[in-house]
Scaffold this motif. Structure first.
Motif, PDB file in Angstrom:
ATOM      1  N   PRO A  43       0.823  -1.209   0.000  1.00 49.92           N
ATOM      2  CA  PRO A  43       0.000   0.000   0.000  1.00 49.92           C
ATOM      3  C   PRO A  43       0.858   1.261   0.000  1.00 49.92           C
ATOM      4  O   PRO A  43       1.868   1.342   0.713  1.00 49.92           O
ATOM      5  CB  PRO A  43      -0.805  -0.136   1.298  1.00 49.92           C
ATOM      6  CG  PRO A  43      -0.948  -1.615   1.475  1.00 49.92           C
ATOM      7  CD  PRO A  43       0.363  -2.174   1.028  1.00 49.92           C
ATOM      8  N   GLY A  44       0.458   2.222  -0.807  1.00 52.00           N
ATOM      9  CA  GLY A  44       1.224   3.448  -0.962  1.00 52.00           C
ATOM     10  C   GLY A  44       2.019   3.504  -2.246  1.00 52.00           C
ATOM     11  O   GLY A  44       2.541   4.564  -2.611  1.00 52.00           O
ATOM     12  N   ALA A  45       2.145   2.374  -2.944  1.00 48.66           N
ATOM     13  CA  ALA A  45       2.886   2.364  -4.208  1.00 48.66           C
ATOM     14  C   ALA A  45       2.212   3.265  -5.231  1.00 48.66           C
ATOM     15  O   ALA A  45       0.984   3.340  -5.303  1.00 48.66           O
ATOM     16  CB  ALA A  45       2.984   0.942  -4.744  1.00 48.66           C
ATOM     17  N   GLY A  46       3.018   3.923  -6.040  1.00 44.55           N
ATOM     18  CA  GLY A  46       2.485   4.829  -7.046  1.00 44.55           C
ATOM     19  C   GLY A  46       1.939   4.098  -8.258  1.00 44.55           C
ATOM     20  O   GLY A  46       2.520   3.117  -8.720  1.00 44.55           O
ATOM     21  N   THR A  47       0.816   4.575  -8.772  1.00 42.40           N
ATOM     22  CA  THR A  47       0.222   4.035  -9.992  1.00 42.40           C
ATOM     23  C   THR A  47      -0.358   5.176 -10.821  1.00 42.40           C
ATOM     24  O   THR A  47      -0.599   6.280 -10.306  1.00 42.40           O
ATOM     25  CB  THR A  47      -0.916   3.034  -9.703  1.00 42.40           C
ATOM     26  OG1 THR A  47      -2.000   3.723  -9.074  1.00 42.40           O
ATOM     27  CG2 THR A  47      -0.457   1.895  -8.803  1.00 42.40           C
ATOM     28  N   ARG A  48      -0.577   4.899 -12.098  1.00 39.63           N
ATOM     29  CA  ARG A  48      -1.346   5.802 -12.962  1.00 39.63           C
ATOM     30  C   ARG A  48      -2.249   4.953 -13.836  1.00 39.63           C
ATOM     31  O   ARG A  48      -1.811   3.945 -14.391  1.00 39.63           O
ATOM     32  CB  ARG A  48      -0.435   6.666 -13.843  1.00 39.63           C
ATOM     33  CG  ARG A  48       0.423   7.640 -13.064  1.00 39.63           C
ATOM     34  CD  ARG A  48       1.179   8.623 -13.938  1.00 39.63           C
ATOM     35  NE  ARG A  48       2.094   9.394 -13.107  1.00 39.63           N
ATOM     36  CZ  ARG A  48       3.417   9.308 -13.161  1.00 39.63           C
ATOM     37  NH1 ARG A  48       3.996   8.508 -14.040  1.00 39.63           N
ATOM     38  NH2 ARG A  48       4.169  10.017 -12.364  1.00 39.63           N
ATOM     39  N   TRP A  49      -3.510   5.368 -13.938  1.00 36.78           N
ATOM     40  CA  TRP A  49      -4.498   4.650 -14.711  1.00 36.78           C
ATOM     41  C   TRP A  49      -5.353   5.644 -15.483  1.00 36.78           C
ATOM     42  O   TRP A  49      -5.408   6.822 -15.122  1.00 36.78           O
ATOM     43  CB  TRP A  49      -5.407   3.830 -13.783  1.00 36.78           C
ATOM     44  CG  TRP A  49      -4.694   2.823 -12.958  1.00 36.78           C
ATOM     45  CD1 TRP A  49      -4.097   3.024 -11.748  1.00 36.78           C
ATOM     46  CD2 TRP A  49      -4.469   1.453 -13.291  1.00 36.78           C
ATOM     47  NE1 TRP A  49      -3.516   1.858 -11.300  1.00 36.78           N
ATOM     48  CE2 TRP A  49      -3.736   0.873 -12.225  1.00 36.78           C
ATOM     49  CE3 TRP A  49      -4.837   0.648 -14.372  1.00 36.78           C
ATOM     50  CZ2 TRP A  49      -3.358  -0.456 -12.221  1.00 36.78           C
ATOM     51  CZ3 TRP A  49      -4.455  -0.679 -14.359  1.00 36.78           C
ATOM     52  CH2 TRP A  49      -3.723  -1.227 -13.298  1.00 36.78           C
ATOM     53  N   PRO A  50      -6.051   5.205 -16.518  1.00 37.82           N
ATOM     54  CA  PRO A  50      -7.001   6.108 -17.168  1.00 37.82           C
ATOM     55  C   PRO A  50      -7.997   6.652 -16.142  1.00 37.82           C
ATOM     56  O   PRO A  50      -8.443   5.927 -15.248  1.00 37.82           O
ATOM     57  CB  PRO A  50      -7.694   5.209 -18.195  1.00 37.82           C
ATOM     58  CG  PRO A  50      -6.689   4.141 -18.489  1.00 37.82           C
ATOM     59  CD  PRO A  50      -5.993   3.892 -17.180  1.00 37.82           C
ATOM     60  N   ALA A  51      -8.335   7.929 -16.262  1.00 36.07           N
ATOM     61  CA  ALA A  51      -9.196   8.571 -15.272  1.00 36.07           C
ATOM     62  C   ALA A  51     -10.525   7.842 -15.110  1.00 36.07           C
ATOM     63  O   ALA A  51     -11.038   7.715 -13.991  1.00 36.07           O
ATOM     64  CB  ALA A  51      -9.439  10.027 -15.668  1.00 36.07           C
ATOM     65  N   LEU A  52     -11.099   7.337 -16.203  1.00 36.10           N
ATOM     66  CA  LEU A  52     -12.364   6.607 -16.106  1.00 36.10           C
ATOM     67  C   LEU A  52     -12.192   5.313 -15.315  1.00 36.10           C
ATOM     68  O   LEU A  52     -13.091   4.896 -14.585  1.00 36.10           O
ATOM     69  CB  LEU A  52     -12.911   6.294 -17.500  1.00 36.10           C
ATOM     70  CG  LEU A  52     -13.627   7.435 -18.227  1.00 36.10           C
ATOM     71  CD1 LEU A  52     -13.925   7.033 -19.669  1.00 36.10           C
ATOM     72  CD2 LEU A  52     -14.927   7.798 -17.503  1.00 36.10           C
ATOM     73  N   TYR A  53     -11.040   4.681 -15.450  1.00 36.96           N
ATOM     74  CA  TYR A  53     -10.786   3.437 -14.732  1.00 36.96           C
ATOM     75  C   TYR A  53     -10.672   3.706 -13.235  1.00 36.96           C
ATOM     76  O   TYR A  53     -11.188   2.952 -12.413  1.00 36.96           O
ATOM     77  CB  TYR A  53      -9.513   2.803 -15.271  1.00 36.96           C
ATOM     78  CG  TYR A  53      -9.444   1.308 -15.098  1.00 36.96           C
ATOM     79  CD1 TYR A  53     -10.243   0.468 -15.855  1.00 36.96           C
ATOM     80  CD2 TYR A  53      -8.561   0.740 -14.181  1.00 36.96           C
ATOM     81  CE1 TYR A  53     -10.176  -0.910 -15.702  1.00 36.96           C
ATOM     82  CE2 TYR A  53      -8.487  -0.631 -14.024  1.00 36.96           C
ATOM     83  CZ  TYR A  53      -9.298  -1.451 -14.779  1.00 36.96           C
ATOM     84  OH  TYR A  53      -9.245  -2.806 -14.631  1.00 36.96           O
TER      85      TYR A  53
END
Length: 228
Positions: A43-53
């Motif tokens: 927990p706390g790891a950085g992620t990026r996803w499509p805003a809708l997702y």
């Protein structure tokens, strides 16, 4: 082939066939061998996803997930920052396999195994690239039962042409391969007891993504992302 050292941060990117990045996930390398790359996060790891997702994960809406896949097919998405939460993750990814085997852990220990059907690994300077092909296999922690997940979404992306006929053939082959691994107890399933006992190294901080993301429309950046 670039190799990584234990403890090093590696970014797992999902890259669409157009070359656009669909997702990014910061991981910590556990091992890197000719058999498989093993990585983890907490927990706390950085992620990026499509805003809708991200919105779909926050709200629990399947219809919004469908919109995210529609946006993918049209090539119209923006990435939003999110934070991994709730579970620890241990990932096993052979270099040429059309899947990865993932184990999810809570405070009570191993919750379940999760086989993600995806493209083979392509190494990068910061980590490795792949692409999620939607359908997944959820396996009980004790390996006694399993079920396929997101078959409806897989059918939808097939209709959209996001998963090509060639990829579909690879998906079917991966399904057979994974079920054979389960039946024969090979790969990580051969050492299920050690995997069950694994926990995140508390000396390691949660991994971070190396580059800031441009904020997505609608103020979605910085959301928390639940695990699968």
């Amino acid at each position: 082939m670039k190799s990584f050292k234990a403890g090093q941060t590696a970014v797992r990117r999902g890259v669409h066939r157009t070359g656009r990045v669909w997702s990014e996930h910061a991981l910590r390398l556990v091992a890197d061998t000719s058999e498989a790359l093993v990585a983890a996060c907490a927990p706390g790891a950085g992620t990026r996803w499509p805003a809708l997702y991200v919105k779909a994960r926050d709200e629990g809406g399947r219809s919004v997930r469908t919109q995210a896949f529609d946006a993918m097919a049209m090539g119209m998405w923006e990435l939003a920052d999110a934070v991994w939460q709730e579970t620890e993750l241990l990932l096993w990814k052979p270099p040429t396999a059309w899947f990865s085997v993932n184990a999810f852990y809570t405070s009570g220990g191993l919750r379940n195994w999760y086989v993600n059907v995806e493209h083979p690994t392509r190494r990068t300077t910061d980590g490795f690239d792949t692409f999620d092909l939607t359908v997944d296999l959820v396996v009980d922690a004790d390996l006694t039962g399993w079920q396929w997940k997101d078959e409806d979404e897989y059918a939808h992306v097939r209709r959209l042409g996001t998963v090509t006929d060639t990829e579909h053939q690879a998906v079917n082959a991966a399904r057979d391969q994974v079920l054979a691994m389960l039946a024969e107890r090979c790969g990580p399933f051969a050492d299920a007891a050690a995997w069950s006992a694994w926990r995140w190294n508390r000396a390691w901080p949660a991994p971070r993504l190396p580059r800031p993301a441009k904020a997505a429309p609608g103020g979605c950046s910085g959301r928390r992302l639940n695990q699968r």
